[in-house]
Design an enzyme around this catalytic site. Sequence first.
Site, PDB file in Angstrom:
ATOM      1  N   GLU A   3      -2.827 -14.752   4.227  1.00 52.08           N
ATOM      2  CA  GLU A   3      -4.248 -15.386   3.816  1.00 52.08           C
ATOM      3  C   GLU A   3      -4.772 -16.185   4.925  1.00 52.08           C
ATOM      4  N   GLN A  26     -35.478 -11.161   9.472  1.00 60.99           N
ATOM      5  CA  GLN A  26     -34.754 -10.059   9.383  1.00 60.99           C
ATOM      6  C   GLN A  26     -33.877  -9.820  10.835  1.00 60.99           C
ATOM      7  N   SER A  55      -7.941 -14.186  11.076  1.00 66.23           N
ATOM      8  CA  SER A  55      -8.586 -15.070  10.116  1.00 66.23           C
ATOM      9  C   SER A  55     -10.328 -15.040  10.548  1.00 66.23           C
ATOM     10  N   ASN A 114      11.620 -10.577  13.574  1.00 64.50           N
ATOM     11  CA  ASN A 114      11.557  -9.887  12.173  1.00 64.50           C
ATOM     12  C   ASN A 114      10.150  -9.867  11.722  1.00 64.50           C
ATOM     13  N   GLY A 139       0.886  -1.271  -0.072  1.00 65.91           N
ATOM     14  CA  GLY A 139       0.003   0.084   0.034  1.00 65.91           C
ATOM     15  C   GLY A 139       0.897   1.323   0.170  1.00 65.91           C
ATOM     16  N   ARG A 181     -10.365 -22.485  14.242  1.00 62.43           N
ATOM     17  CA  ARG A 181     -11.689 -21.712  14.067  1.00 62.43           C
ATOM     18  C   ARG A 181     -12.367 -21.734  15.512  1.00 62.43           C
ATOM     19  N   HIS A 213     -13.150 -12.866   8.343  1.00 58.48           N
ATOM     20  CA  HIS A 213     -14.353 -13.750   7.798  1.00 58.48           C
ATOM     21  C   HIS A 213     -15.668 -13.421   8.129  1.00 58.48           C
ATOM     22  N   TYR A 222      -4.861  -9.748   3.114  1.00 58.93           N
ATOM     23  CA  TYR A 222      -3.672  -9.230   3.569  1.00 58.93           C
ATOM     24  C   TYR A 222      -3.317  -9.294   5.106  1.00 58.93           C
ATOM     25  N   GLU A 223      -2.335  -9.136   5.446  1.00 59.12           N
ATOM     26  CA  GLU A 223      -1.510  -9.766   6.576  1.00 59.12           C
ATOM     27  C   GLU A 223      -1.623 -11.301   6.870  1.00 59.12           C
TER      28      GLU A 223
HETATM   29  C1  LIG Z   1     -10.956   1.983  22.801  1.00 58.71           C
HETATM   30  C2  LIG Z   1     -10.526   2.662  21.411  1.00 58.71           C
HETATM   31  C3  LIG Z   1      -9.787   1.560  20.697  1.00 58.71           C
HETATM   32  C4  LIG Z   1      -9.307   2.257  19.310  1.00 58.71           C
HETATM   33  C5  LIG Z   1      -8.365   1.295  18.587  1.00 58.71           C
HETATM   34  C6  LIG Z   1      -7.688   1.552  17.574  1.00 58.71           C
HETATM   35  C7  LIG Z   1      -7.103   0.643  16.695  1.00 58.71           C
HETATM   36  C8  LIG Z   1      -6.071   0.895  15.520  1.00 58.71           C
HETATM   37  C9  LIG Z   1      -6.581  -0.049  14.442  1.00 58.71           C
HETATM   38  C10 LIG Z   1      -5.157   0.074  13.607  1.00 58.71           C
HETATM   39  C11 LIG Z   1      -5.307  -0.506  12.442  1.00 58.71           C
HETATM   40  C12 LIG Z   1      -3.830  -0.614  11.959  1.00 58.71           C
HETATM   41  C13 LIG Z   1      -3.965  -1.208  10.364  1.00 58.71           C
HETATM   42  C14 LIG Z   1      -2.832  -0.610   9.554  1.00 58.71           C
HETATM   43  C15 LIG Z   1      -3.201  -0.547   8.059  1.00 58.71           C
HETATM   44  C16 LIG Z   1      -3.343  -2.067   7.723  1.00 58.71           C
HETATM   45  C17 LIG Z   1      -3.246  -2.033   6.434  1.00 58.71           C
HETATM   46  C18 LIG Z   1      -2.876  -3.434   5.891  1.00 58.71           C
HETATM   47  C19 LIG Z   1      -2.075  -3.437   4.487  1.00 58.71           C
HETATM   48  C20 LIG Z   1      -1.669  -4.791   4.399  1.00 58.71           C
HETATM   49  C21 LIG Z   1      -0.374  -5.281   4.477  1.00 58.71           C
HETATM   50  C22 LIG Z   1       0.285  -6.520   4.465  1.00 58.71           C
HETATM   51  O1  LIG Z   1      -0.286  -7.408   3.804  1.00 58.71           O
HETATM   52  S1  LIG Z   1       2.060  -6.667   4.649  1.00 58.71           S
HETATM   53  C23 LIG Z   1       2.481  -8.485   4.398  1.00 58.71           C
HETATM   54  C24 LIG Z   1       1.828  -9.423   5.100  1.00 58.71           C
HETATM   55  N1  LIG Z   1       2.414 -10.762   4.865  1.00 58.71           N
HETATM   56  C25 LIG Z   1       2.158 -11.864   5.382  1.00 58.71           C
HETATM   57  O2  LIG Z   1       1.264 -11.630   6.512  1.00 58.71           O
HETATM   58  C26 LIG Z   1       2.850 -12.997   5.065  1.00 58.71           C
HETATM   59  C27 LIG Z   1       2.204 -14.293   5.755  1.00 58.71           C
HETATM   60  N2  LIG Z   1       3.035 -15.255   5.914  1.00 58.71           N
HETATM   61  C28 LIG Z   1       3.714 -15.435   7.185  1.00 58.71           C
HETATM   62  O3  LIG Z   1       3.500 -14.546   8.151  1.00 58.71           O
HETATM   63  C29 LIG Z   1       4.725 -16.333   7.467  1.00 58.71           C
HETATM   64  O4  LIG Z   1       5.300 -16.558   6.187  1.00 58.71           O
HETATM   65  C30 LIG Z   1       4.074 -17.626   8.069  1.00 58.71           C
HETATM   66  C31 LIG Z   1       3.925 -17.352   9.307  1.00 58.71           C
HETATM   67  C32 LIG Z   1       2.791 -17.994   7.166  1.00 58.71           C
HETATM   68  C33 LIG Z   1       4.986 -18.972   7.899  1.00 58.71           C
HETATM   69  O5  LIG Z   1       6.340 -18.494   8.262  1.00 58.71           O
HETATM   70  P1  LIG Z   1       7.657 -19.345   8.285  1.00 58.71           P
HETATM   71  O6  LIG Z   1       7.480 -20.393   7.159  1.00 58.71           O
HETATM   72  O7  LIG Z   1       8.847 -18.745   8.284  1.00 58.71           O
HETATM   73  O8  LIG Z   1       7.346 -20.224   9.648  1.00 58.71           O
HETATM   74  P2  LIG Z   1       6.831 -21.523  10.025  1.00 58.71           P
HETATM   75  O9  LIG Z   1       5.431 -21.751   9.609  1.00 58.71           O
HETATM   76  O10 LIG Z   1       7.854 -22.524   9.681  1.00 58.71           O
HETATM   77  O11 LIG Z   1       6.985 -21.340  11.489  1.00 58.71           O
HETATM   78  C34 LIG Z   1       8.040 -21.351  12.219  1.00 58.71           C
HETATM   79  C35 LIG Z   1       7.895 -20.837  13.843  1.00 58.71           C
HETATM   80  O12 LIG Z   1       7.611 -19.413  13.694  1.00 58.71           O
HETATM   81  C36 LIG Z   1       6.501 -19.088  14.381  1.00 58.71           C
HETATM   82  N3  LIG Z   1       5.954 -17.906  13.670  1.00 58.71           N
HETATM   83  C37 LIG Z   1       5.670 -17.579  12.565  1.00 58.71           C
HETATM   84  N4  LIG Z   1       5.433 -16.242  12.435  1.00 58.71           N
HETATM   85  C38 LIG Z   1       5.460 -15.756  13.617  1.00 58.71           C
HETATM   86  C39 LIG Z   1       5.340 -14.419  14.002  1.00 58.71           C
HETATM   87  N5  LIG Z   1       4.941 -13.586  13.277  1.00 58.71           N
HETATM   88  N6  LIG Z   1       5.710 -14.253  15.225  1.00 58.71           N
HETATM   89  C40 LIG Z   1       5.968 -15.331  16.024  1.00 58.71           C
HETATM   90  N7  LIG Z   1       6.138 -16.529  15.803  1.00 58.71           N
HETATM   91  C41 LIG Z   1       6.032 -16.702  14.381  1.00 58.71           C
HETATM   92  C42 LIG Z   1       5.481 -20.167  14.076  1.00 58.71           C
HETATM   93  O13 LIG Z   1       4.558 -20.407  15.166  1.00 58.71           O
HETATM   94  C43 LIG Z   1       6.461 -21.454  14.308  1.00 58.71           C
HETATM   95  O14 LIG Z   1       6.521 -21.600  15.759  1.00 58.71           O
HETATM   96  P3  LIG Z   1       6.980 -22.998  16.141  1.00 58.71           P
HETATM   97  O15 LIG Z   1       7.313 -22.982  17.568  1.00 58.71           O
HETATM   98  O16 LIG Z   1       8.192 -23.545  15.398  1.00 58.71           O
HETATM   99  O17 LIG Z   1       5.795 -24.229  15.765  1.00 58.71           O
HETATM  100  C1  LIG Z   2      -5.523  -4.755  -0.123  1.00 59.96           C
HETATM  101  C2  LIG Z   2      -4.292  -5.424   0.396  1.00 59.96           C
HETATM  102  C3  LIG Z   2      -3.400  -4.506   0.791  1.00 59.96           C
HETATM  103  C4  LIG Z   2      -1.964  -5.065   0.533  1.00 59.96           C
HETATM  104  N1  LIG Z   2      -0.938  -4.448   1.443  1.00 59.96           N
HETATM  105  C5  LIG Z   2       0.183  -4.805   1.368  1.00 59.96           C
HETATM  106  C6  LIG Z   2       1.434  -4.127   1.936  1.00 59.96           C
HETATM  107  O1  LIG Z   2       1.139  -3.086   2.319  1.00 59.96           O
HETATM  108  N2  LIG Z   2       2.692  -4.745   2.168  1.00 59.96           N
HETATM  109  C7  LIG Z   2       2.620  -5.945   1.428  1.00 59.96           C
HETATM  110  O2  LIG Z   2       3.838  -6.266   1.561  1.00 59.96           O
HETATM  111  N3  LIG Z   2       1.988  -6.798   0.950  1.00 59.96           N
HETATM  112  C8  LIG Z   2       0.531  -6.238   0.935  1.00 59.96           C
HETATM  113  N4  LIG Z   2      -0.457  -7.057   0.345  1.00 59.96           N
HETATM  114  C9  LIG Z   2      -0.181  -8.467   0.093  1.00 59.96           C
HETATM  115  C10 LIG Z   2      -0.613  -9.502   0.930  1.00 59.96           C
HETATM  116  O3  LIG Z   2       0.082  -9.368   2.239  1.00 59.96           O
HETATM  117  C11 LIG Z   2      -0.720 -10.825   0.382  1.00 59.96           C
HETATM  118  O4  LIG Z   2      -1.420 -10.706  -0.780  1.00 59.96           O
HETATM  119  C12 LIG Z   2      -1.124 -11.867   1.116  1.00 59.96           C
HETATM  120  O5  LIG Z   2      -0.252 -12.171   2.274  1.00 59.96           O
HETATM  121  C13 LIG Z   2      -1.271 -13.219   0.681  1.00 59.96           C
HETATM  122  O6  LIG Z   2      -0.094 -13.893  -0.095  1.00 59.96           O
HETATM  123  P1  LIG Z   2      -0.419 -14.126  -1.501  1.00 59.96           P
HETATM  124  O7  LIG Z   2      -0.929 -12.979  -2.307  1.00 59.96           O
HETATM  125  O8  LIG Z   2       0.930 -14.774  -1.796  1.00 59.96           O
HETATM  126  O9  LIG Z   2      -1.405 -15.302  -1.700  1.00 59.96           O
HETATM  127  P2  LIG Z   2      -1.069 -16.943  -1.957  1.00 59.96           P
HETATM  128  O10 LIG Z   2      -0.306 -17.385  -0.722  1.00 59.96           O
HETATM  129  O11 LIG Z   2      -0.560 -17.093  -3.289  1.00 59.96           O
HETATM  130  O12 LIG Z   2      -2.497 -17.420  -1.787  1.00 59.96           O
HETATM  131  C14 LIG Z   2      -3.270 -18.037  -2.786  1.00 59.96           C
HETATM  132  C15 LIG Z   2      -4.166 -19.403  -2.191  1.00 59.96           C
HETATM  133  O13 LIG Z   2      -3.146 -20.318  -1.857  1.00 59.96           O
HETATM  134  C16 LIG Z   2      -3.253 -20.662  -0.773  1.00 59.96           C
HETATM  135  N5  LIG Z   2      -2.188 -21.200   0.271  1.00 59.96           N
HETATM  136  C17 LIG Z   2      -0.984 -20.462  -0.128  1.00 59.96           C
HETATM  137  N6  LIG Z   2      -0.110 -21.266   0.920  1.00 59.96           N
HETATM  138  C18 LIG Z   2      -0.584 -22.171   1.459  1.00 59.96           C
HETATM  139  C19 LIG Z   2      -0.473 -22.966   2.554  1.00 59.96           C
HETATM  140  N7  LIG Z   2       0.952 -22.993   2.953  1.00 59.96           N
HETATM  141  N8  LIG Z   2      -1.281 -23.852   2.862  1.00 59.96           N
HETATM  142  C20 LIG Z   2      -2.512 -23.834   2.369  1.00 59.96           C
HETATM  143  N9  LIG Z   2      -2.919 -22.935   1.433  1.00 59.96           N
HETATM  144  C21 LIG Z   2      -2.074 -22.060   1.063  1.00 59.96           C
HETATM  145  C22 LIG Z   2      -4.101 -19.537  -0.026  1.00 59.96           C
HETATM  146  O14 LIG Z   2      -4.876 -20.012   1.355  1.00 59.96           O
HETATM  147  C23 LIG Z   2      -4.957 -19.188  -0.819  1.00 59.96           C
HETATM  148  O15 LIG Z   2      -6.179 -19.596  -1.277  1.00 59.96           O
HETATM  149  C24 LIG Z   2      -1.666  -6.428   0.380  1.00 59.96           C
HETATM  150  C25 LIG Z   2      -2.555  -7.503  -0.092  1.00 59.96           C
HETATM  151  C26 LIG Z   2      -4.057  -6.574  -0.460  1.00 59.96           C
HETATM  152  C27 LIG Z   2      -5.022  -7.387  -1.080  1.00 59.96           C
END
Ligand SMILES: CCCCCCCCCCCCCCCCCCC/C=C/C(=O)SCCNC(=O)CCNC(=O)[C@H](O)C(C)(C)COP(=O)(O)OP(=O)(O)OC[C@H]1O[C@@H](n2cnc3c(N)ncnc32)[C@H](O)[C@@H]1OP(=O)(O)O
Ligand SMILES: Cc1cc2nc3c(=O)[nH]c(=O)nc-3n(C[C@H](O)[C@H](O)[C@H](O)COP(=O)(O)OP(=O)(O)OC[C@H]3O[C@@H](n4cnc5c(N)ncnc54)[C@H](O)[C@@H]3O)c2cc1C
Length: 671
Positions: free
Chosen positions: A434, A338, A390, A285, A189, A535, A394, A431-432
């Site tokens: 899937e 409703q 998640s 990280n 973004g 879930r 949903h 995002y954040e």
């Molecule tokens: C009262 C008033 C209240 C007001 C309140 C106000 C509130 C304010 C609201 C603010 C809102 C803020 C919103 C900001 C804007 C948001 C816009 C969002 C835009 C989107 C951005 C993005 O999408 S950025 C990109 C995001 N990408 C992802 O999320 C990628 C997903 N993938 C992963 O995270 C990882 O690859 C993985 C976790 C799926 C797998 O990682 P990896 O393969 O490296 O690990 P393993 O699965 O093998 O796991 C190993 C081990 O590590 C542990 N682990 C994994 N991740 C974490 C983690 N993050 N932290 C800690 N530990 C982690 C995992 O559990 C495993 O543990 P074991 O012990 O070994 O089992």
């Molecule tokens: C509105 C929006 C804002 C975003 N903002 C940012 C941003 O600011 N910075 C940034 O870096 N990224 C951003 N993203 C990207 C976002 O973080 C990724 O799209 C998201 O993490 C999903 O990853 P992917 O696109 O690789 O999906 P994929 O991993 O390719 O997913 C496709 C399908 O494969 C399945 N799949 C993949 N891996 C597995 C697995 N291990 N097991 C089972 N099923 C699996 C998923 O469940 C899904 O059904 C944004 C995305 C959107 C839509």
Amino acid sequence: MPNRCIKEGDNPDLTKERKTCTFDTDELTANLYGSRNNMERRREITKKISADPDFADPIPHDFLSREKCIEATAKKTKAVVQRGSEFCDVTNYYEMLHLINEAIGIGGYPLALHYGMFLPALEGQAEKELTDDIIPRAKNLEVIGAYAQTEMGHGTNLRELETTATYDKATQEFIINTPTRSAMKWWPGNLGKMSNYAVVTCQLFIDGRKIGPHNFLVQLRCEKTHEPLPGIIVGDIGPKMAFDTNDNGFLALDNIRVPRKNMLMKHAKVSPDGVYTPPMHAKLNYGTMVYVRAHMLYAHGQFLATAAIVATRYSAVRRQGRIEHGVPEVQILDYQTQQHRIFPQIARAYAIIFTYMDIKDQYDAMIKGIAEGQTDLLPDLHAITSGLKSVVTHMAGLGIEQCRMACGGHGYSDASGLPKLYGVQIGGCTYEGENMVMLQQTARYLMKAVASALQGKPLSHSVAYFGKKSSGKSRIGKEGGDIAREHEAMLEALEHAACRLSVEASQMWEKRGRGGETKERAWNGVTVEMNRAARVHTRVFMARSFHRRVTSSPPSIRPVLTDLLSLYLHYECVDMAHHLLEDGFCSGEQIRYLKSRLYEDLTTLRPNAVSLVDSFDQSDRELNSVLGRRDGNVYEALYQWARKSELNYTDVLPAVQKYVMPMMEENRSKL
Ligand SMILES: CCCCCCCCCCCCCCCCCCC/C=C/C(=O)SCCNC(=O)CCNC(=O)[C@H](O)C(C)(C)COP(=O)(O)OP(=O)(O)OC[C@H]1O[C@@H](n2cnc3c(N)ncnc32)[C@H](O)[C@@H]1OP(=O)(O)O
Ligand SMILES: Cc1cc2nc3c(=O)[nH]c(=O)nc-3n(C[C@H](O)[C@H](O)[C@H](O)COP(=O)(O)OP(=O)(O)OC[C@H]3O[C@@H](n4cnc5c(N)ncnc54)[C@H](O)[C@@H]3O)c2cc1C
């Protein structure tokens, strides 16, 4: 009891609803936002913004091109930055958040990711040498940043990101490179057009050894001209489902050199001579993602609340059909279907916001721990926020869609605000991380909890109930009408189901392993069951949070919140009835009992429905919905809204003149 929303000139049906309120809406609002002072501050901000010409929209964004919307949003963003202190305490995170919602809206703005991820990443992961330089400039908005992690080819599987950062000992620099087309950063973004810096996630290489994903600060554009720097290709990825006013971007880097200090080195480090020191916890990280997953719960609770406000108020205003012959048409809110569609969404919105409050406390405790060198709270928080992210996204998406359909034809119009709201909100499922992938993170943790419980080892916060002894048979319907015990019986049943599903998933996994599959392959054969367990576990966590908040709420609002909690728990148990029935913990008779109690709840809540949504205290600006407006004067507003459509600027459209009229003329002359 007072509903504070009543005003003269309002739709009489809405006023009638507000007069049946049994509690003080302000008390509930204050509880939801933390204090009366917070509530008043929110209202002051709303009032000032609504009266300020800098934030007026002469033409609703629904009728503007994307570029015009971005321009209007950028203009408002500048006004917020320059005049923010006229409206709120700009150092107060929640006041700023409300100001932005009021002034700009939910579809994105130039600083969304700067504040949402860029600054949190630097603050949470960068070392003093870097933060001393960049953070004051970033806070002063001399520079704007994005969080560039996802690539065209990889988002979920961070371990396989392709962008490289290779350490050059000779110059003490990292060389950052995009080696292939699929390695281009894609989606971040505000990356496309607004940002001149980014935190870029790269595979760290030292002496030819791949170490894994790490974050680096990279300058993308000239600070004076805003032109991309040499070797940098950056742009907008094009139109998408929603977030029209966010320039989600692409980025390619051609061997860009950055100094060593530009690596975010609070946790993992590279010394000048290229020695790598790992972080005290391997996943520190990934901390920025945990931060966003925790905080996005609040935003998604509010999104669902918006939809619930719109659908409830509109359903009180809309009269259609008769329940009995010979009586006037009824408010559609009187139909049981409703109510069954909308009231659970009201309850879920409250549940999500209350759960967020618990998570926020846990998040703050974890950060404090990390500052003192302790990471023991991280695994539990990572597991539960992965599940909550998640389940909540949903749940909110389904709920918004239900609310939209509950508004009939007008719900399909952008005038309702609901199609756009859905588009923005549903992005959260992706995002954040899937949703299916993040649920597996929770499931993985549950498998460890099952093992610990079986061995009698201590269990951490979110899975502590795994250690409870199950009574074998549910107490649902056997508590003689004692509401507190009824609630406890439902919570116990849900905990029993979550625990059982986790144990069964674990056994299935083990069985496949014994059958000769590797652990990983076996995992893939049971992930549907794993995610189901995750879930249900997450929904238990939410139910417990909601229950805790209600039982500790002030006596004045506890009765209405208790009614809402009853509805929530009955709805959750009926929705998950198959899990309760599967092993005979509950009987068919008990499920029938739960359903009848749910229908009673709908009737009980009916007089307070409008007041419960009024208590979310979202202003008309925030709602951005003709159907949901506070005064209920929907029909005139709908007509005035449609008049603004650019198709109505002329009575005869050029397209009609150019093609349709000649066609009709030709057809007539053929006769
Ligand atoms: C009262 C008033 C209240 C007001 C309140 C106000 C509130 C304010 C609201 C603010 C809102 C803020 C919103 C900001 C804007 C948001 C816009 C969002 C835009 C989107 C951005 C993005 O999408 S950025 C990109 C995001 N990408 C992802 O999320 C990628 C997903 N993938 C992963 O995270 C990882 O690859 C993985 C976790 C799926 C797998 O990682 P990896 O393969 O490296 O690990 P393993 O699965 O093998 O796991 C190993 C081990 O590590 C542990 N682990 C994994 N991740 C974490 C983690 N993050 N932290 C800690 N530990 C982690 C995992 O559990 C495993 O543990 P074991 O012990 O070994 O089992
Ligand atoms: C509105 C929006 C804002 C975003 N903002 C940012 C941003 O600011 N910075 C940034 O870096 N990224 C951003 N993203 C990207 C976002 O973080 C990724 O799209 C998201 O993490 C999903 O990853 P992917 O696109 O690789 O999906 P994929 O991993 O390719 O997913 C496709 C399908 O494969 C399945 N799949 C993949 N891996 C597995 C697995 N291990 N097991 C089972 N099923 C699996 C998923 O469940 C899904 O059904 C944004 C995305 C959107 C839509």
